[in-house]
Write an enzyme that holds these catalytic residues in place. Sequence first.
Site, short mmCIF file in Angstrom:
data_model
loop_
_atom_site.label_atom_id
_atom_site.label_comp_id
_atom_site.label_asym_id
_atom_site.label_seq_id
_atom_site.Cartn_x
_atom_site.Cartn_y
_atom_site.Cartn_z
N ASN A 1 -5.29 7.23 -6.11
CA ASN A 1 -6.16 8.25 -5.74
C ASN A 1 -5.22 9.43 -6.38
O ASN A 1 -5.04 10.41 -5.38
CB ASN A 1 -6.28 8.42 -4.09
CG ASN A 1 -5.14 8.45 -3.32
OD1 ASN A 1 -3.97 7.79 -3.76
ND2 ASN A 1 -5.35 9.17 -2.27
N HIS B 1 -10.42 1.01 2.24
CA HIS B 1 -10.20 2.21 3.21
C HIS B 1 -11.42 2.18 4.24
O HIS B 1 -12.66 2.59 3.71
CB HIS B 1 -10.29 3.59 2.26
CG HIS B 1 -9.85 4.55 3.57
ND1 HIS B 1 -8.50 5.15 3.68
CD2 HIS B 1 -10.56 5.18 4.75
CE1 HIS B 1 -8.94 5.97 4.80
NE2 HIS B 1 -9.85 6.19 5.35
N LEU C 1 -4.96 9.54 7.94
CA LEU C 1 -6.37 8.82 8.06
C LEU C 1 -6.05 7.28 7.81
O LEU C 1 -5.23 6.88 6.32
CB LEU C 1 -7.45 9.54 6.93
CG LEU C 1 -7.85 10.88 7.81
CD1 LEU C 1 -8.60 11.34 6.44
CD2 LEU C 1 -8.37 10.91 8.87
N ASP D 1 1.40 2.66 3.77
CA ASP D 1 0.61 3.90 3.51
C ASP D 1 1.35 5.27 3.37
O ASP D 1 0.94 6.31 3.80
CB ASP D 1 -0.52 3.88 4.53
CG ASP D 1 -1.58 5.02 4.03
OD1 ASP D 1 -1.50 5.24 2.63
OD2 ASP D 1 -2.33 5.60 4.78
N HIS E 1 0.76 -1.24 0.00
CA HIS E 1 -0.05 0.03 -0.05
C HIS E 1 0.78 1.29 0.00
O HIS E 1 1.51 1.75 0.94
CB HIS E 1 -0.92 -0.02 1.23
CG HIS E 1 -1.63 1.33 1.42
ND1 HIS E 1 -3.12 1.06 1.68
CD2 HIS E 1 -1.49 2.48 1.34
CE1 HIS E 1 -3.98 2.13 1.70
NE2 HIS E 1 -2.76 2.99 1.25
N ALA F 1 -3.99 15.20 5.12
CA ALA F 1 -3.64 13.77 5.89
C ALA F 1 -2.92 12.95 5.05
O ALA F 1 -2.86 12.66 3.97
CB ALA F 1 -5.10 13.01 6.00
N HIS G 1 1.42 5.31 -1.77
CA HIS G 1 1.12 6.38 -2.64
C HIS G 1 2.29 7.06 -3.35
O HIS G 1 3.00 7.69 -2.69
CB HIS G 1 0.20 7.56 -1.80
CG HIS G 1 -1.03 7.11 -1.02
ND1 HIS G 1 -2.26 7.22 -1.72
CD2 HIS G 1 -1.23 6.53 0.20
CE1 HIS G 1 -3.19 6.48 -0.89
NE2 HIS G 1 -2.58 6.06 0.24
N LEU G 2 2.38 6.87 -4.69
CA LEU G 2 3.55 7.31 -5.36
C LEU G 2 3.24 8.66 -6.03
O LEU G 2 4.30 9.33 -6.71
CB LEU G 2 3.88 6.54 -6.42
CG LEU G 2 4.51 5.19 -5.94
CD1 LEU G 2 4.85 4.18 -7.13
CD2 LEU G 2 5.89 5.27 -4.85
N ARG G 3 1.97 9.06 -5.94
CA ARG G 3 1.49 10.47 -6.72
C ARG G 3 1.96 10.52 -8.07
O ARG G 3 2.10 9.29 -8.93
CB ARG G 3 2.08 11.48 -6.12
CG ARG G 3 1.75 11.65 -4.53
CD ARG G 3 0.53 11.67 -4.08
NE ARG G 3 0.43 12.00 -2.61
CZ ARG G 3 -0.52 11.46 -1.92
NH1 ARG G 3 -1.62 10.67 -2.36
NH2 ARG G 3 -0.41 11.67 -0.42
N HIS H 1 -4.77 -0.58 5.98
CA HIS H 1 -4.00 0.39 7.18
C HIS H 1 -4.82 0.23 8.35
O HIS H 1 -5.43 1.12 8.70
CB HIS H 1 -3.98 1.72 6.87
CG HIS H 1 -4.93 2.40 5.89
ND1 HIS H 1 -6.15 2.21 6.15
CD2 HIS H 1 -4.74 2.84 4.65
CE1 HIS H 1 -6.64 2.95 5.05
NE2 HIS H 1 -5.92 3.30 4.16
N HIS I 1 2.91 14.59 0.95
CA HIS I 1 2.28 15.83 0.90
C HIS I 1 3.55 16.94 1.09
O HIS I 1 4.08 17.01 1.91
CB HIS I 1 1.20 16.23 1.81
CG HIS I 1 0.07 15.30 1.72
ND1 HIS I 1 -0.93 15.54 0.93
CD2 HIS I 1 -0.30 14.04 2.32
CE1 HIS I 1 -1.97 14.64 0.81
NE2 HIS I 1 -1.63 13.69 1.82
N LYS J 1 -9.62 -0.63 -5.57
CA LYS J 1 -9.49 0.26 -4.42
C LYS J 1 -10.70 0.64 -4.01
O LYS J 1 -11.30 1.42 -4.89
CB LYS J 1 -8.28 1.17 -4.46
CG LYS J 1 -8.46 2.02 -3.15
CD LYS J 1 -7.51 1.46 -1.90
CE LYS J 1 -7.75 2.14 -0.95
NZ LYS J 1 -6.97 2.39 -0.07
C1 NCD Z 1 -3.75 9.32 2.18
C2 NCD Z 1 -3.02 10.23 0.73
O1 NCD Z 1 -2.80 11.15 1.29
O2 NCD Z 1 -3.38 9.90 -0.42
N1 NCD Z 1 -3.80 9.77 3.28
C3 NCD Z 1 -3.49 9.19 4.35
O3 NCD Z 1 -3.81 10.14 5.56
N2 NCD Z 1 -3.31 8.03 4.44
C4 NCD Z 1 -4.99 8.56 1.54
C5 NCD Z 1 -5.04 7.39 2.39
O4 NCD Z 1 -4.60 6.09 2.22
O5 NCD Z 1 -6.22 7.49 3.13
ZN ZN Z 2 -3.30 5.31 1.73
#
Ligand code: NCD
Ligand code: ZN
Length: 350
Positions: A43, A138, A222, A250, A15, A266, A17-19, A176, A254, A101
């Site tokens: 996302n 989620h 989150l 996770d 899990h 978050a 997030h690579l953006r 998560h 940011h 997802k």
């Molecule tokens: C994640 C995100 O920033 O994309 N944020 C987080 O707080 N975990 C989204 C997610 O996995 O809930």
């Molecule tokens: Zn996530």
Amino acid sequence: MNNTTLTLPRPDDWHVHLRDGDVLAAVLPDTARHYARAIVMPNLKPPVTSAAAADAYRTRIRALLSDGDDFEPLMTCYLTDVTDAADLAAGTRDGIFTAAKLYPAGATTNSAAGVTDITRLDGVFETMSALGLPLLIHGEVVDRDVDVFDREAVFIERVLTPLRARHPALKIVFEHITTAEAAAYVSAADARLLAATVTPHHLMLNRGAMFEGGIRPHMYCLPIIKRETHRQALVKAVCSGDAHYFLGTDSAPHVMHTKESDCGCAGIYNAPVALAAYAEVFAAHDALPALEAFAAHNGPAFYGLPVNTRRITLTRDAHQPPPSRCVSELGDILVFDAPGTAQWRVSPAP
Ligand code: NCD
Ligand code: ZN
């Protein structure tokens, strides 16, 4: 602490997030360095909702890898109220999708296009059950009347239990998890059908840490970090090496000013230190050998994928700490300040 070194197959991150764009370019090396594969969250803005979009995103990720990298991005489909089951099935057969997802609409960062009523997707879940395509959830209700600290536990009774009753063959990852309730629920299920990822920050922090000496926006994510009893339940669950649990950082980058704001985002960026953080938690509980199952075996077993053949060694010794910031064109991203992680070195093993 007895155990200070462990050699294991190269881990996977189930899990992350690579953006995209400049942030992708900045954070990708931190994940590719330690993990052989990663489940890449969809996302983005706009979200990755089709096989064509996932294929294009995978191409953008691969284009940024260096020659020596040993890293495979595994793509996911962002489910919406109007997901096309035929496109999902074709994308799965074509080797583009590894999972889909489910974000309840409004639950977290970039989830506005998520699902408003999960029963609308019953047809999609039938297709996924037939394909053996895992559903990654989620797991939080979005009802503002439910306290933010209770949203995961309430999700189990209101959404997850009825969903599993309607689709008994659907493979589900409860992503998560953050509560004792979720760990108890997952542990009681058939591990081939229900599993969970656990992040390093939920294993290391309790909710008091978010307010120590002032408000700490870099510890806000989150599902929100819970009280100490929950942290202890999560540690116990993962340190057993139980097949239900696997590594999912996770890691959610940011840029700093978007977190240090009157309405901060978050997400915690932990990719550079996550493996060290897990090692620190397992070692502190005299369970370092169980990290191998959590990091390298349980995930592939659930997804029906081979265990990685290359190996790494984790060693706890005096070591140069990784940089505390990741520099991107859009601004700096602060790395999770995980206690004890500077001690751990990750190196290739023969
Ligand atoms: C994640 C995100 O920033 O994309 N944020 C987080 O707080 N975990 C989204 C997610 O996995 O809930
Ligand atoms: Zn996530």
